[in-house]
Design a protein around this motif. Structure first.
Motif, PDB file in Angstrom:
ATOM      1  N   UNK A  90     -47.679  52.592  23.433  1.00  0.00           N
ATOM      2  CA  UNK A  90     -46.840  52.470  22.253  1.00  0.00           C
ATOM      3  C   UNK A  90     -46.250  51.072  22.198  1.00  0.00           C
ATOM      4  N   UNK A  91     -46.124  50.531  20.990  1.00  0.00           N
ATOM      5  CA  UNK A  91     -45.574  49.190  20.861  1.00  0.00           C
ATOM      6  C   UNK A  91     -46.571  48.141  21.289  1.00  0.00           C
ATOM      7  N   UNK A  92     -46.094  47.096  21.946  1.00  0.00           N
ATOM      8  CA  UNK A  92     -46.998  46.079  22.475  1.00  0.00           C
ATOM      9  C   UNK A  92     -46.314  45.313  23.587  1.00  0.00           C
ATOM     10  N   UNK A  93     -47.115  44.637  24.417  1.00  0.00           N
ATOM     11  CA  UNK A  93     -46.634  43.939  25.603  1.00  0.00           C
ATOM     12  C   UNK A  93     -47.272  42.563  25.665  1.00  0.00           C
ATOM     13  N   UNK A 111     -35.298  48.932  24.302  1.00  0.00           N
ATOM     14  CA  UNK A 111     -34.390  47.808  24.078  1.00  0.00           C
ATOM     15  C   UNK A 111     -35.022  46.783  23.147  1.00  0.00           C
ATOM     16  N   UNK A 112     -34.236  45.807  22.669  1.00  0.00           N
ATOM     17  CA  UNK A 112     -34.827  44.694  21.920  1.00  0.00           C
ATOM     18  C   UNK A 112     -35.848  43.951  22.780  1.00  0.00           C
ATOM     19  N   UNK A 113     -36.746  43.188  22.145  1.00  0.00           N
ATOM     20  CA  UNK A 113     -37.809  42.507  22.887  1.00  0.00           C
ATOM     21  C   UNK A 113     -37.295  41.566  23.962  1.00  0.00           C
ATOM     22  N   UNK A 114     -38.083  41.464  25.040  1.00  0.00           N
ATOM     23  CA  UNK A 114     -37.945  40.491  26.106  1.00  0.00           C
ATOM     24  C   UNK A 114     -36.755  40.731  27.037  1.00  0.00           C
ATOM     25  N   UNK A 115     -36.089  41.858  26.931  1.00  0.00           N
ATOM     26  CA  UNK A 115     -35.011  42.156  27.869  1.00  0.00           C
ATOM     27  C   UNK A 115     -35.544  42.713  29.184  1.00  0.00           C
ATOM     28  N   UNK A 165     -50.694  39.150  39.498  1.00  0.00           N
ATOM     29  CA  UNK A 165     -51.618  38.516  38.555  1.00  0.00           C
ATOM     30  C   UNK A 165     -50.926  37.949  37.327  1.00  0.00           C
ATOM     31  N   UNK A 166     -49.853  38.580  36.857  1.00  0.00           N
ATOM     32  CA  UNK A 166     -49.221  38.153  35.609  1.00  0.00           C
ATOM     33  C   UNK A 166     -47.872  38.844  35.483  1.00  0.00           C
ATOM     34  N   UNK A 167     -47.139  38.464  34.436  1.00  0.00           N
ATOM     35  CA  UNK A 167     -45.853  39.075  34.125  1.00  0.00           C
ATOM     36  C   UNK A 167     -46.004  39.866  32.828  1.00  0.00           C
ATOM     37  N   UNK A 168     -45.659  41.143  32.866  1.00  0.00           N
ATOM     38  CA  UNK A 168     -45.681  41.981  31.672  1.00  0.00           C
ATOM     39  C   UNK A 168     -44.315  41.893  31.000  1.00  0.00           C
ATOM     40  N   UNK A 169     -44.290  41.414  29.760  1.00  0.00           N
ATOM     41  CA  UNK A 169     -43.038  41.219  29.026  1.00  0.00           C
ATOM     42  C   UNK A 169     -42.957  42.256  27.917  1.00  0.00           C
ATOM     43  N   UNK A 170     -41.934  43.074  27.968  1.00  0.00           N
ATOM     44  CA  UNK A 170     -41.808  44.220  27.065  1.00  0.00           C
ATOM     45  C   UNK A 170     -41.291  43.795  25.694  1.00  0.00           C
ATOM     46  N   UNK A 171     -41.884  44.381  24.660  1.00  0.00           N
ATOM     47  CA  UNK A 171     -41.428  44.185  23.288  1.00  0.00           C
ATOM     48  C   UNK A 171     -41.107  45.541  22.651  1.00  0.00           C
ATOM     49  N   UNK A 172     -40.508  46.442  23.447  1.00  0.00           N
ATOM     50  CA  UNK A 172     -40.138  47.748  22.939  1.00  0.00           C
ATOM     51  C   UNK A 172     -41.327  48.686  22.929  1.00  0.00           C
ATOM     52  N   UNK A 206     -33.632  42.105  32.577  1.00  0.00           N
ATOM     53  CA  UNK A 206     -33.953  43.184  33.502  1.00  0.00           C
ATOM     54  C   UNK A 206     -35.356  42.917  34.038  1.00  0.00           C
ATOM     55  N   UNK A 207     -35.475  42.632  35.335  1.00  0.00           N
ATOM     56  CA  UNK A 207     -36.801  42.283  35.870  1.00  0.00           C
ATOM     57  C   UNK A 207     -37.083  43.011  37.176  1.00  0.00           C
ATOM     58  N   UNK A 208     -38.285  43.601  37.226  1.00  0.00           N
ATOM     59  CA  UNK A 208     -38.808  44.234  38.426  1.00  0.00           C
ATOM     60  C   UNK A 208     -40.032  43.465  38.902  1.00  0.00           C
ATOM     61  N   UNK A 209     -40.471  43.763  40.110  1.00  0.00           N
ATOM     62  CA  UNK A 209     -41.720  43.216  40.638  1.00  0.00           C
ATOM     63  C   UNK A 209     -42.499  44.360  41.269  1.00  0.00           C
TER      64      UNK A 209
END
Length: 337
Positions: A197-200, A160-164, A171-178, A145-148
């Protein structure tokens, strides 16, 4: 944490386990699991022909299941994602969103100065878009699932589980880890990531930062990547870090090291691979004062970017276990120096 808590919830819980339970709570099944009853043993031995037929049937069913699951994971999710108007008049392309609508892959969601919108991220979370923002749907697969975010502000809440789920910025890509976080992209492309909450993971051109809850990271488009810091750090600490990151002012390191608290080990740990020479040695020494390195971590290894040593040091900082990052991501931020 007591092992008893993981077994029957009778021991003392770990704060990180409680955080994960709170985040995943909405996904809890409403009914208890069915009672398991052991089946009686069957001692009859099937004849060879019957056994071979059953085995071939089981193999065929297994292959079909794997192929079917792969198709479900990789196929696009319907006709896009649901968009709801929160206030004002957001647009998808040239279509105004009166109440609800759909955002398809390649389409753009735009809010003006008086409008906001909410976007369902498939079945894994939601994003709220603030006024004066422009957002594109890049991919909408069950496994990606990717937005811009071209400019403006979005708030993401993902369970969701990490990296979905990930968001591209200039500047960069924010990758979700829940987690729960906010992204702000200025007209210049400078992007601020704030995690609640969590981390990115914040990634671009081989540079990666780990940003836990309560921290921020600023990255300028086409510039040296910024260094994560906790938002409760002093103004002088944050201003000096910005001069060090974006103006390459070597004198700013003096203030950063002098004002660093034990909590600011997060910043110093990320600075280690970004500095060199005598400056890197000073960062190492200050980090060791604030959070002494564990057994097996040497000065020579840390300064050379030894991945295992640096991740072992990370594990004693109190921000999470590095093995979790390796399982889902692989190389650490120190892999590309």
């Amino acid at each position: 944490m007591s092992d008893a808590y993981l077994w029957d919830r009778s021991g003392e819980p770990d704060p990180e386990i409680q955080r994960l339970e709170d985040a995943l709570g909405p996904l809890r099944a409403p009914q208890p699991p069915p009672e398991w009853r052991p089946q009686p043993k069957v001692h009859a031995i099937p004849v060879r022909g019957a056994w071979d037929a059953r085995w071939r049937g089981a193999m065929a069913a297994g292959i079909a299941l794997v192929l079917g699951a792969s198709w479900l994971v990789s196929r696009p999710m319907g006709m896009g994602w649901k968009v709801a108007r929160v206030e004002g008049a957001p647009f998808v392309g040239s279509r105004p969103i009166r109440t609800t609508g759909r955002l398809g892959v390649g389409e753009v969601l735009v809010t003006d100065g008086g409008s906001r919108a909410k976007l369902d991220v498939g079945e894994i979370g939601e994003v709220e878009l603030e006024p004066n923002s422009r957002l594109r749907l890049v991919r909408a697969h069950r496994s990606d699932h990717r937005l811009a975010l071209d400019h403006g502000i979005l708030h993401a809440m993902i369970w969701a589980p990490p990296r979905l789920f990930s968001v591209e910025t200039p500047a960069a890509v924010a990758v979700d880890f829940g987690c729960d976080y906010t992204l702000k992209v200025e007209d210049s492309g400078t992007t601020t990531l704030h995690v609640t909450m969590g981390w990115v993971g914040f990634e671009q051109d081989g540079h990666e930062s780990w940003v836990p809850a309560g921290a921020e990271c600023i990255r300028g488009a086409g510039k040296q990547p910024g260094t994560p810091y906790f938002v409760d750090a002093s103004d002088a600490f944050r201003a000096s870090l910005a001069r060090l990151d974006f103006e390459r002012d070597p004198t700013a390191l003096d203030t950063v090291l002098a004002l660093a608290r034990p909590r600011d080990a997060l910043t110093l740990w990320h600075l280690l691979p970004k500095t060199g020479g005598a400056a890197q040695g000073r960062v190492y020494e200050r980090l060791a004062e604030l959070r002494p390195q564990p057994a097996g971590v040497t000065r020579a290894g840390a300064l050379s970017g030894d991945r295992q040593m640096l991740e072992r040091w990370w594990d004693v900082l109190g921000y999470g276990d590095s093995s979790f990052w390796r399982i889902w991501k692989g190389p650490s931020p120190f892999a590309a120096k």
